[in-house]
Design an enzyme around this catalytic site. Sequence first.
Site, PDB file in Angstrom:
ATOM      1  N   CYS A 129       8.957  15.605  -4.205  1.00 19.03           N
ATOM      2  CA  CYS A 129       7.738  15.229  -4.931  1.00 19.03           C
ATOM      3  C   CYS A 129       7.061  16.479  -5.500  1.00 19.03           C
ATOM      4  O   CYS A 129       6.900  17.481  -4.793  1.00 19.03           O
ATOM      5  CB  CYS A 129       6.783  14.497  -3.999  1.00 19.03           C
ATOM      6  SG  CYS A 129       5.254  13.974  -4.810  1.00 19.03           S
TER       7      CYS A 129
ATOM      8  N   CYS B 105       0.486  18.056  -1.700  1.00 13.92           N
ATOM      9  CA  CYS B 105      -0.315  17.551  -0.582  1.00 13.92           C
ATOM     10  C   CYS B 105       0.037  18.323   0.692  1.00 13.92           C
ATOM     11  O   CYS B 105       1.199  18.371   1.101  1.00 13.92           O
ATOM     12  CB  CYS B 105      -0.065  16.066  -0.378  1.00 13.92           C
ATOM     13  SG  CYS B 105      -0.288  15.071  -1.882  1.00 13.92           S
TER      14      CYS B 105
ATOM     15  N   CYS C 215       2.203  16.782   3.619  1.00 10.64           N
ATOM     16  CA  CYS C 215       3.379  15.962   3.336  1.00 10.64           C
ATOM     17  C   CYS C 215       4.682  16.757   3.286  1.00 10.64           C
ATOM     18  O   CYS C 215       4.845  17.632   2.430  1.00 10.64           O
ATOM     19  CB  CYS C 215       3.180  15.218   2.011  1.00 10.64           C
ATOM     20  SG  CYS C 215       4.516  14.044   1.682  1.00 10.64           S
TER      21      CYS C 215
ATOM     22  N   CYS D 284       6.523  -2.755   2.924  1.00  7.99           N
ATOM     23  CA  CYS D 284       5.954  -1.713   2.080  1.00  7.99           C
ATOM     24  C   CYS D 284       7.043  -0.723   1.696  1.00  7.99           C
ATOM     25  O   CYS D 284       7.847  -0.323   2.543  1.00  7.99           O
ATOM     26  CB  CYS D 284       4.839  -0.982   2.822  1.00  7.99           C
ATOM     27  SG  CYS D 284       3.552  -2.081   3.449  1.00  7.99           S
TER      28      CYS D 284
ATOM     29  N   CYS E 137       4.311  -4.543  -0.846  1.00 11.21           N
ATOM     30  CA  CYS E 137       3.416  -3.442  -1.179  1.00 11.21           C
ATOM     31  C   CYS E 137       4.280  -2.256  -1.589  1.00 11.21           C
ATOM     32  O   CYS E 137       5.355  -2.043  -1.013  1.00 11.21           O
ATOM     33  CB  CYS E 137       2.549  -3.074   0.028  1.00 11.21           C
ATOM     34  SG  CYS E 137       1.423  -1.675  -0.240  1.00 11.21           S
TER      35      CYS E 137
ATOM     36  N   CYS F  39      -4.645  -1.251  -1.422  1.00 13.37           N
ATOM     37  CA  CYS F  39      -4.457  -0.693  -0.079  1.00 13.37           C
ATOM     38  C   CYS F  39      -4.817   0.781  -0.177  1.00 13.37           C
ATOM     39  O   CYS F  39      -4.091   1.552  -0.816  1.00 13.37           O
ATOM     40  CB  CYS F  39      -3.010  -0.895   0.370  1.00 13.37           C
ATOM     41  SG  CYS F  39      -2.608  -0.130   1.964  1.00 13.37           S
TER      42      CYS F  39
ATOM     43  N   ARG G 247      -5.946  -0.948   8.908  1.00 11.59           N
ATOM     44  CA  ARG G 247      -4.546  -0.777   9.310  1.00 11.59           C
ATOM     45  C   ARG G 247      -4.389   0.509  10.122  1.00 11.59           C
ATOM     46  O   ARG G 247      -4.566   1.611   9.604  1.00 11.59           O
ATOM     47  CB  ARG G 247      -3.667  -0.728   8.056  1.00 11.59           C
ATOM     48  CG  ARG G 247      -2.189  -0.953   8.319  1.00 11.59           C
ATOM     49  CD  ARG G 247      -1.398  -0.958   7.015  1.00 11.59           C
ATOM     50  NE  ARG G 247      -1.856  -1.909   6.031  1.00 11.59           N
ATOM     51  CZ  ARG G 247      -1.570  -3.220   6.039  1.00 11.59           C
ATOM     52  NH1 ARG G 247      -0.820  -3.714   6.990  1.00 11.59           N
ATOM     53  NH2 ARG G 247      -2.036  -4.012   5.093  1.00 11.59           N
TER      54      ARG G 247
END
Length: 336
Positions: free
Chosen positions: A66, A70, A73, A111, A143, A203, A275
């Site tokens: 990616c 972040c 991550c 998801c 999702c 979400c 959640r």
Amino acid sequence: MTLTPAPLPAPTSPAIRHDWTVAEIQAIHDLPLLDLVYRAAEVHRAHNDPADIQRASLLSIKTGGCPEDCAYCPQSAHHKGAGLARERLMPVEAVLKEAAAAKAAGAHRFCMGAAWRQPKDGPEFDAVLAMVRGVRGLGMEACVTLGMLTPGQAQRLAEAGLTSYNHNLDTGPDFYGDIISTRTYEDRLRTLENVREAGIGVCCGGIVGMGEGVKDRAAMLQVLANHAPHPESVPINALVAVEGTPLEGQAPVDPLDLVRMCATARIVMPRARVRLSAGRRGLTREAQILCFLAGANSIFYGERLLTTANNETDADAELLRDIGVPVPGITLAAAE
């Protein structure tokens, strides 16, 4: 003679608000813990069935590489020390096989996450649409989390039957720049607007334990709680400090911090699915039960969350049985 206990009075149902201040939310968060949990439990029971705990399964359909940075991550291409191997987008058939297995294990929502900054229109996005249609065809909620979306992409996902789109804010606006530099807070809010305009459920939640203060946590909840309508699902994640990422040295989150966040989210967003998400593996059974009492009513179910370990499916089923929660049917998140 057998005495039948008198039924408990029904809790009052406070009005749903969209005008919270950060100070108000921080004051709720900082209540004495027993008072906070009691208040959250009352709100939860006024708006939800406390025995309805949704189980969602999460699959990484495209892993690593990616371009975002972040700090938490391991999928970021910037954090080469994490040593995560890149994997191309999974075939549609393989994803649907995983979805069918998740359903058989008791999951209600499936998801799918792809490590993209933003999906490109073309064969891969078309494959994701096919995955969504296939999951809905199994009778499950669907999702996805794919990064930023254009209005047109959100509309195509809606037409495919997508139930919900995950796009977390991660933290409050003031602390956000300490965690991410490749995407602005406004970018995230714009994607949420595109999702909502397309008629897809939202979400959206965040992560605790990244070095933020309580005010930052309250600020994140304020942004979410002042959306109208509220997000249908609010994931509360504890940082999983992965070796090779900039946050690898962060201390584990105190489980009571998660209890406080679940309770505060429940009070300010009474009907959302709160959640209990990443980091749950580090909680004892008792800590998880306290989160349920405080208003958490959804968990990720299965042994992995994208690239990090999660609780085992059998252990989760045993926990739910032990607290008297029946295996529910497929339930869509409540709308306001």
